[in-house]
Enzyme design. Sequence first.
Site, short mmCIF file in Angstrom:
data_model
loop_
_atom_site.label_atom_id
_atom_site.label_comp_id
_atom_site.label_asym_id
_atom_site.label_seq_id
_atom_site.Cartn_x
_atom_site.Cartn_y
_atom_site.Cartn_z
N ILE A 155 38.19 56.08 37.85
CA ILE A 155 39.07 56.89 36.99
C ILE A 155 38.77 58.38 37.20
O ILE A 155 39.68 59.20 37.37
CB ILE A 155 38.89 56.49 35.51
CG1 ILE A 155 39.37 55.05 35.31
CG2 ILE A 155 39.65 57.45 34.60
CD1 ILE A 155 39.04 54.45 33.96
N SER A 233 36.74 57.30 27.53
CA SER A 233 35.87 56.24 28.07
C SER A 233 35.41 55.26 26.99
O SER A 233 35.94 54.16 26.89
CB SER A 233 34.68 56.84 28.78
OG SER A 233 35.06 57.20 30.08
N ARG A 234 34.43 55.65 26.21
CA ARG A 234 33.96 54.82 25.11
C ARG A 234 33.49 55.75 24.00
O ARG A 234 32.81 56.76 24.26
CB ARG A 234 32.80 53.90 25.54
CG ARG A 234 33.22 52.71 26.38
CD ARG A 234 34.08 51.70 25.62
NE ARG A 234 34.49 50.57 26.44
CZ ARG A 234 35.62 50.49 27.14
NH1 ARG A 234 36.47 51.50 27.12
NH2 ARG A 234 35.91 49.41 27.84
N ASP A 258 40.71 59.02 23.05
CA ASP A 258 41.43 57.75 23.11
C ASP A 258 40.52 56.63 22.62
O ASP A 258 40.94 55.48 22.56
CB ASP A 258 41.88 57.48 24.56
CG ASP A 258 42.77 56.25 24.67
OD1 ASP A 258 43.70 56.13 23.84
OD2 ASP A 258 42.55 55.39 25.56
N GLU A 263 35.70 52.38 16.38
CA GLU A 263 37.12 52.00 16.52
C GLU A 263 37.39 50.52 16.24
O GLU A 263 38.52 50.14 15.94
CB GLU A 263 37.65 52.36 17.91
CG GLU A 263 37.08 51.50 19.04
CD GLU A 263 37.68 51.82 20.40
OE1 GLU A 263 37.70 53.01 20.77
OE2 GLU A 263 38.13 50.88 21.09
N HIS A 295 43.11 53.95 21.81
CA HIS A 295 42.66 53.19 22.99
C HIS A 295 43.86 52.65 23.79
O HIS A 295 43.98 51.45 24.03
CB HIS A 295 41.75 52.03 22.57
CG HIS A 295 40.77 51.65 23.65
ND1 HIS A 295 39.46 51.37 23.40
CD2 HIS A 295 40.92 51.52 24.99
CE1 HIS A 295 38.84 51.07 24.52
NE2 HIS A 295 39.72 51.15 25.51
P1 NAI Z 1 33.50 53.24 37.41
O1 NAI Z 1 32.44 52.22 37.29
O2 NAI Z 1 34.39 53.22 38.62
O3 NAI Z 1 32.86 54.72 37.35
C1 NAI Z 1 31.91 55.12 36.40
C2 NAI Z 1 31.11 56.25 37.05
O4 NAI Z 1 30.22 56.79 36.05
C3 NAI Z 1 30.24 55.80 38.24
O5 NAI Z 1 30.52 56.60 39.37
C4 NAI Z 1 28.81 56.00 37.75
O6 NAI Z 1 27.92 56.35 38.78
C5 NAI Z 1 29.02 57.13 36.74
N1 NAI Z 1 27.92 57.28 35.80
C6 NAI Z 1 27.07 56.36 35.30
N2 NAI Z 1 26.17 56.95 34.50
C7 NAI Z 1 26.44 58.27 34.50
C8 NAI Z 1 25.84 59.41 33.87
N3 NAI Z 1 24.77 59.29 33.08
N4 NAI Z 1 26.41 60.63 34.08
C9 NAI Z 1 27.49 60.77 34.89
N5 NAI Z 1 28.08 59.72 35.52
C10 NAI Z 1 27.56 58.50 35.31
O7 NAI Z 1 34.34 53.14 36.07
P2 NAI Z 1 35.84 53.57 35.82
O8 NAI Z 1 36.75 52.45 36.20
O9 NAI Z 1 36.08 54.91 36.42
O10 NAI Z 1 35.85 53.66 34.23
C11 NAI Z 1 35.08 54.63 33.53
C12 NAI Z 1 35.03 54.24 32.07
O11 NAI Z 1 36.34 54.37 31.51
C13 NAI Z 1 34.66 52.76 31.82
O12 NAI Z 1 33.27 52.58 31.75
C14 NAI Z 1 35.32 52.46 30.51
O13 NAI Z 1 34.38 52.66 29.47
C15 NAI Z 1 36.43 53.51 30.39
N6 NAI Z 1 37.77 52.92 30.37
C16 NAI Z 1 38.61 53.27 29.34
C17 NAI Z 1 39.88 52.74 29.28
C18 NAI Z 1 40.85 53.11 28.21
O14 NAI Z 1 41.85 52.41 28.01
N7 NAI Z 1 40.66 54.21 27.50
C19 NAI Z 1 40.34 51.77 30.28
C20 NAI Z 1 39.41 51.54 31.36
C21 NAI Z 1 38.15 52.08 31.38
#
Ligand code: NAI
Length: 337
Positions: A155, A233-234, A258, A263, A295
């Site tokens: 993302i 994100s969360r 979001d 939540e 969300h």
């Molecule tokens: P992803 O796994 O592809 O990327 C997450 C990135 O965060 C990775 O590159 C990782 O190395 C990095 N990371 C881990 N710890 C870190 C730190 N301390 N500081 C900086 N970077 C760090 O995940 P993706 O698909 O990009 O999703 C990200 C988050 O978005 C998910 O974990 C989820 O919580 C949230 N999300 C929210 C949605 C929504 O509807 N609002 C839907 C889908 C995901």
Amino acid sequence: MRIAVFSTKRYDREALERANRSHGHVISYFEPRLTSETVVLARGYDAVCPFVNDQVTAPVIAALAEGGARLLTLRSAGFNHVDLRAAHEHDVVVTRVPAYSPHAVAEHAAGIILTLNRKLHRAYARVREGNFSLDGLLGFDLRGRTVGVAGTGKIGTVFCRIMAGFGCRVVAHDPYPSDEVRELGVEYVELGALFERSDIIALHLPLTPETHHLVDAEAIERMKKGVMLINTSRGGLVDTRAMIDGLKSGKVGALGLDVYEEEADLFFEDLSGTVIQDDVFARLLTFPNVFITGHQGFFTREALDNIAGTVLANASAFEKGDGDLHVVTLEEVRGRS
Ligand code: NAI
């Protein structure tokens, strides 16, 4: 497989039914959230499909395993709601949907920025009231502003590309920097520098014990006066009470959410006829410079179909021992997902 789906909404059911035409699983849909009270509904199912606010705790996992479940096929990318250690102990495999549409969430984050900057939420209400005054709606050009992106996974990468497209200077922080992101002209910096340099900060990293309250009073203190913070994100990544203090003092100029720490008791339900009991959330709603969506970042047609397809493909791969199985491992709890 016999699959029990929890927290089912009409749109989940429709997407899963469409996807199941090419899998043939036997699916039961339950509206309640998965909790220690409702886990009994899953008895006799081979697989359980929870959503983000289901409580997949150690006792729930023990009860699922006891009832015969061998697979948790999550219909989310995030997995912070699952006790992976307990799943491991009970030999329950956990799979997720690693990428269903990073564009859905990244585009939503960009939409929140545009809304907050140009006060579109206020302009919409004003015009409907016949109020065409521009007082209070002043925004700024995004071009030339510094955007800080924490987490450049799927993302975050799309989000960097979008913001670079607006002509923003993009800085990022990720323990695993990516060449693809660097090629966009993004500069990787330490988290502290990201907080200090950014006009807009967007969080795109997972919630883990290490990242809980990543944005706390101390982090806010380091930020520029008037900073805009976006969290899709969360909720647990942000200390909401510290954020309220930051909004009250003017240190935080705008907040777009979001997701929200608490939540689970609010989002995905129509509570318009009830009194909100969460005073912290209620306080957030009083700020003119706070914009909250419930969300819905993931909520596009493309994403729903991809989620349903991967959830069922994970179940098929698990059943046949063949094909791509997107297992969540204990390693990922430590932040690399
Ligand atoms: P992803 O796994 O592809 O990327 C997450 C990135 O965060 C990775 O590159 C990782 O190395 C990095 N990371 C881990 N710890 C870190 C730190 N301390 N500081 C900086 N970077 C760090 O995940 P993706 O698909 O990009 O999703 C990200 C988050 O978005 C998910 O974990 C989820 O919580 C949230 N999300 C929210 C949605 C929504 O509807 N609002 C839907 C889908 C995901």
